[in-house]
Scaffold this active site. Structure first.
Site, PDB file in Angstrom:
ATOM      1  CG  ASP A 165      48.098  30.571  51.457  1.00  0.00           C
ATOM      2  OD1 ASP A 165      49.084  30.015  50.907  1.00  0.00           O
ATOM      3  OD2 ASP A 165      47.786  31.755  51.254  1.00  0.00           O
ATOM      4  NE  ARG A 183      43.401  39.114  38.019  1.00  0.00           N
ATOM      5  CZ  ARG A 183      43.144  40.242  38.667  1.00  0.00           C
ATOM      6  NH1 ARG A 183      42.030  40.352  39.372  1.00  0.00           N
ATOM      7  NH2 ARG A 183      43.978  41.253  38.637  1.00  0.00           N
ATOM      8  CG  ASP A 202      34.038  41.980  41.618  1.00  0.00           C
ATOM      9  OD1 ASP A 202      33.081  42.680  41.211  1.00  0.00           O
ATOM     10  OD2 ASP A 202      35.199  42.421  41.747  1.00  0.00           O
ATOM     11  CD  GLU A 241      36.592  40.310  34.608  1.00  0.00           C
ATOM     12  OE1 GLU A 241      37.098  41.462  34.565  1.00  0.00           O
ATOM     13  OE2 GLU A 241      36.748  39.554  35.579  1.00  0.00           O
ATOM     14  CG  HIS A 259      37.266  43.064  37.892  1.00  0.00           C
ATOM     15  ND1 HIS A 259      37.991  42.246  37.075  1.00  0.00           N
ATOM     16  CD2 HIS A 259      38.043  43.279  38.984  1.00  0.00           C
ATOM     17  CE1 HIS A 259      39.169  41.992  37.631  1.00  0.00           C
ATOM     18  NE2 HIS A 259      39.214  42.610  38.797  1.00  0.00           N
ATOM     19  CB  ILE A 260      32.982  46.909  41.394  1.00  0.00           C
ATOM     20  CG1 ILE A 260      31.906  45.935  41.907  1.00  0.00           C
ATOM     21  CG2 ILE A 260      32.625  47.418  40.001  1.00  0.00           C
ATOM     22  CD1 ILE A 260      30.551  46.578  42.163  1.00  0.00           C
ATOM     23  CB  ALA A 261      36.004  43.098  44.766  1.00  0.00           C
TER      24      ALA A 261
END
Length: 318
Positions: A171, A234, A258, A263, A282-284
């Site tokens: 990072d 994302r 995810d 989508e 997309h349920i994380a």
């Protein structure tokens, strides 16, 4: 005042808004009908969205009475922050509300790959008893690569440490003495080193011009042949065409996605044809607990803004 909620929301937040005596227009499908959405925001004081509503310049211009936009989550790529800033419309979001849920999703993905319990159970029901095929892999001593060391990346590292994994992270905005590093034992490294060393690589970064297609053919070529890629951040960060090719020829062992660039995906999406790619809708960040927290938090921060108090969860607008 009128509040428009254009996507899926748990009822807890809307109830807080109604208790103020305000009109709440909740339609989780209105984001699909642009004309109707534009009409709804014309006299709205607040708009609450998730990730599907395009909060662009046109929408903000039509909502001439908007005083605040609330985001049920943390991703902001569907909101034109520059246009909001130019109109002095604050944007508030569900800061940290779903972080635990996303971190647990990542751990679940890792464990699901190492110990294929659902597959083994299904085979037993079919009359098979194949112990060799369902021999798993221990996590202890394996390496977890984290790309992005914000709040979620930190929480993933803490959980990985408890399982005996070694965390290595990249990072550019995190230093050696930042909280995420000192409290979780993450070893900081460059992006290329993380890709080359990690057995599992988990992405925790926003979608920007700099991160789009970050995981492309070149990045995938650097990964171990047995590595697993996990993307709960994302769609668009992973080049799906390059990933398909890498998975098809077993350049890496597998991927849990995810999020996707589109989508939901087309039924003919090539990644859907692969046995070593697991795609979830997309349920994380979606657990009952996190959605109650998110709904209540965003509603509370919208209330603060509408009553003249700056939210603690305001996005810094430029």
């Amino acid at each position: 005042m009128k509040i428009v909620i254009s996507e899926l929301d748990w009822p807890d937040g809307a109830e807080l808004l109604r208790r103020k005596g305000w009109e709440v227009r909740y339609d989780p499908e209105v984001w699909r009908d642009r004309t109707r959405l534009l009409a709804e925001v014309e006299d709205a004081a607040a708009l609450i969205v998730r990730n599907q509503t395009s909060v662009d310049e046109e929408l903000l211009e039509r909502g001439h009475g908007l005083k605040v936009v609330g985001r049920l989550g943390v991703g902001l790529d569907n909101i034109d922050l520059k246009a909001a800033s130019s109109r002095q419309i604050p944007v508030v979001y569900g800061k940290y509300a779903n972080a635990n849920s996303v971190a647990e999703y990542v751990v679940t993905a890792i464990l699901s790959y190492c110990r294929p319990l659902f597959r083994a159970s299904a085979e037993v029901r079919e009359g098979r008893w194949d112990r060799k095929r369902n021999t798993g892999t221990e996590l202890y001593g394996s390496s977890l690569g984290l790309i992005g060391l914000g709040d979620i990346g930190h929480r993933v590292a803490v959980r990985a440490k408890a399982l005996g994994m070694k965390a290595i992270g990249y990072d550019p905005y995190v230093g050696a003495y930042d909280f995420a590093v000192t409290e979780s034992g993450i070893r900081l490294a460059g992006l290329e080193q993380v890709l080359e060393e990690a057995d599992f690589i988990s992405l925790h970064i926003p979608l920007t011009k700099q991160t789009a297609d970050l995981i492309n053919e070149a990045a995938l070529e650097r990964m171990k042949p047995g590595a697993i890629l996990i993307n709960s951040s994302r769609g668009g960060i992973v080049n799906e065409h390059d990933l398909y090719r890498a998975l098809k020829r077993s350049r890496i062992a597998g991927a849990f996605l995810d999020v996707l660039a589109q989508e939901p995906p087309d039924k003919e999406h090539p990644l859907l044809t692969l046995d070593n790619c697991w795609i979830t809708p997309h349920i994380a960040g979606l657990t009952e607990q996190s959605q109650v927290r998110t709904s209540e938090m965003v509603a509370s921060e919208v209330i603060r803004e509408l009553e003249g108090t700056a939210s603690l969860c305001r996005v810094a607008l430029k």
